[in-house]
Design a protein around this motif. Sequence first.
Motif, PDB file in Angstrom:
ATOM      1  N   ARG A  67       9.512  -4.771  -8.715  1.00  0.00           N
ATOM      2  CA  ARG A  67       8.278  -4.225  -8.154  1.00  0.00           C
ATOM      3  C   ARG A  67       7.644  -4.671  -6.532  1.00  0.00           C
ATOM      4  NH1 ARG A  67       4.323  -7.784  -7.533  1.00  0.00           N
ATOM      5  NH2 ARG A  67       2.927  -7.160  -8.286  1.00  0.00           N
ATOM      6  N   THR A  68       7.300  -2.377  -6.485  1.00  0.00           N
ATOM      7  CA  THR A  68       7.235  -2.299  -5.380  1.00  0.00           C
ATOM      8  C   THR A  68       5.827  -2.065  -4.892  1.00  0.00           C
ATOM      9  OG1 THR A  68       8.380  -1.000  -5.424  1.00  0.00           O
ATOM     10  CG2 THR A  68       7.335  -0.135  -3.511  1.00  0.00           C
ATOM     11  N   VAL A  69       4.839  -2.990  -3.469  1.00  0.00           N
ATOM     12  CA  VAL A  69       3.617  -3.170  -3.365  1.00  0.00           C
ATOM     13  C   VAL A  69       3.620  -2.390  -2.089  1.00  0.00           C
ATOM     14  CG1 VAL A  69       1.718  -4.651  -3.175  1.00  0.00           C
ATOM     15  CG2 VAL A  69       3.429  -5.031  -4.635  1.00  0.00           C
ATOM     16  N   GLU A  70       2.883  -1.498  -1.736  1.00  0.00           N
ATOM     17  CA  GLU A  70       1.745  -1.174  -0.894  1.00  0.00           C
ATOM     18  C   GLU A  70       0.625  -2.260   0.241  1.00  0.00           C
ATOM     19  OE1 GLU A  70       3.208   0.650   0.187  1.00  0.00           O
ATOM     20  OE2 GLU A  70       5.038   1.919  -0.731  1.00  0.00           O
ATOM     21  N   ARG A  71       1.096  -1.691   1.166  1.00  0.00           N
ATOM     22  CA  ARG A  71      -0.285  -2.735   2.023  1.00  0.00           C
ATOM     23  C   ARG A  71      -0.698  -1.748   3.020  1.00  0.00           C
ATOM     24  NH1 ARG A  71       3.855  -7.500   3.884  1.00  0.00           N
ATOM     25  NH2 ARG A  71       4.162  -8.647   1.876  1.00  0.00           N
ATOM     26  N   PHE A  72      -1.732  -1.878   2.839  1.00  0.00           N
ATOM     27  CA  PHE A  72      -2.945  -1.148   3.222  1.00  0.00           C
ATOM     28  C   PHE A  72      -3.810  -2.134   4.396  1.00  0.00           C
ATOM     29  CE2 PHE A  72      -2.790   0.742  -1.243  1.00  0.00           C
ATOM     30  CZ  PHE A  72      -1.820   2.353  -0.683  1.00  0.00           C
ATOM     31  N   ARG A  73      -3.815  -1.579   5.870  1.00  0.00           N
ATOM     32  CA  ARG A  73      -4.233  -2.675   6.754  1.00  0.00           C
ATOM     33  C   ARG A  73      -5.523  -1.935   7.441  1.00  0.00           C
ATOM     34  NH1 ARG A  73      -0.732  -6.851   8.137  1.00  0.00           N
ATOM     35  NH2 ARG A  73       1.444  -6.624   7.160  1.00  0.00           N
ATOM     36  N   GLY A  74      -6.207  -2.854   7.568  1.00  0.00           N
ATOM     37  CA  GLY A  74      -7.571  -1.899   8.083  1.00  0.00           C
ATOM     38  C   GLY A  74      -7.108  -2.386  10.167  1.00  0.00           C
ATOM     39  N   TRP A  75      -8.056  -1.403  10.876  1.00  0.00           N
ATOM     40  CA  TRP A  75      -7.955  -1.463  11.758  1.00  0.00           C
ATOM     41  C   TRP A  75      -8.249  -2.741  12.807  1.00  0.00           C
ATOM     42  CZ3 TRP A  75     -12.363  -1.285  16.126  1.00  0.00           C
ATOM     43  CH2 TRP A  75     -11.793  -1.525  17.032  1.00  0.00           C
ATOM     44  N   GLN A  76      -8.539  -3.997  12.521  1.00  0.00           N
ATOM     45  CA  GLN A  76      -9.622  -5.279  12.896  1.00  0.00           C
ATOM     46  C   GLN A  76      -8.730  -6.068  12.515  1.00  0.00           C
ATOM     47  OE1 GLN A  76     -10.865  -2.614  10.896  1.00  0.00           O
ATOM     48  NE2 GLN A  76     -13.673  -2.762  11.708  1.00  0.00           N
ATOM     49  N   GLY A  77      -8.308  -6.354  14.021  1.00  0.00           N
ATOM     50  CA  GLY A  77      -6.513  -7.725  13.318  1.00  0.00           C
ATOM     51  C   GLY A  77      -6.009  -6.938  12.789  1.00  0.00           C
ATOM     52  N   ASN A  78      -5.514  -5.643  12.546  1.00  0.00           N
ATOM     53  CA  ASN A  78      -4.426  -4.721  11.934  1.00  0.00           C
ATOM     54  C   ASN A  78      -3.764  -5.784  10.506  1.00  0.00           C
ATOM     55  OD1 ASN A  78      -2.383  -3.579  11.177  1.00  0.00           O
ATOM     56  ND2 ASN A  78      -0.474  -5.299  12.298  1.00  0.00           N
TER      57      ASN A  78
END
Length: 212
Positions: A67-78
């Motif tokens: 499995r390959t899981v992509e992680r998407f982060r927000g600006w606040q607090g990364n």
Amino acid sequence: MAKDTANARAWYGFDSGLWVTLPGEPMPDLDEIPNVYDETGVFQPPGEAFYEVGWLSEDGPTQGRNRTVERFRGWQGNSIVRTAVTEDDHTFQIQALEDNWVVASLRYPDSVVTTTAGITKTVVQQQSGEDVRTGVLDLVDGGIWKRILIPNLVVDEMGDTSHTAGELTFYEMTLLAKVTSLSVDGVVRGVSLIEVTNNPAAIRPTVPDPTP
């Protein structure tokens, strides 16, 4: 759910095995594939369209999931705000011990095979397309069994074949379960494999209806 040592499995019963269909044949009706044993305890092969690979090495088949899981982060607090699975591959790695025609057909797809007077000649050609089959993997532990149906199976990788003096020759290959469009509960879904078992521990408890 309480701990229960009876639920620990050791899948190496004599009736365990791997079965495949011939390449290019239509996918059998998966609903027609019987249970591993009938009501009297007699072993039931998956069907006339399937041929057993034969003895496997003592390591048994290795079921893998990549499995390959992509992680998407927000600006606040990364911070991680979303994930997405971009790859989800199911594989079965085996070491076949028998030098039979079923194993040879998996190793040499698109080959031309002729037999005359008991002598078989295999002309190995460069593979030009997919060698798609349907597979069934039977796992047995005493009276508990699991039959894994693989609608579309292809040989993904092949290991080297070592002809070493004093050692048993085996044929190592990794089989990939391709996603297949099948109707599940009236909805068409992408299916990799189907597991069927008589294991009582696999039965989910009924959730009470909260409405009065």
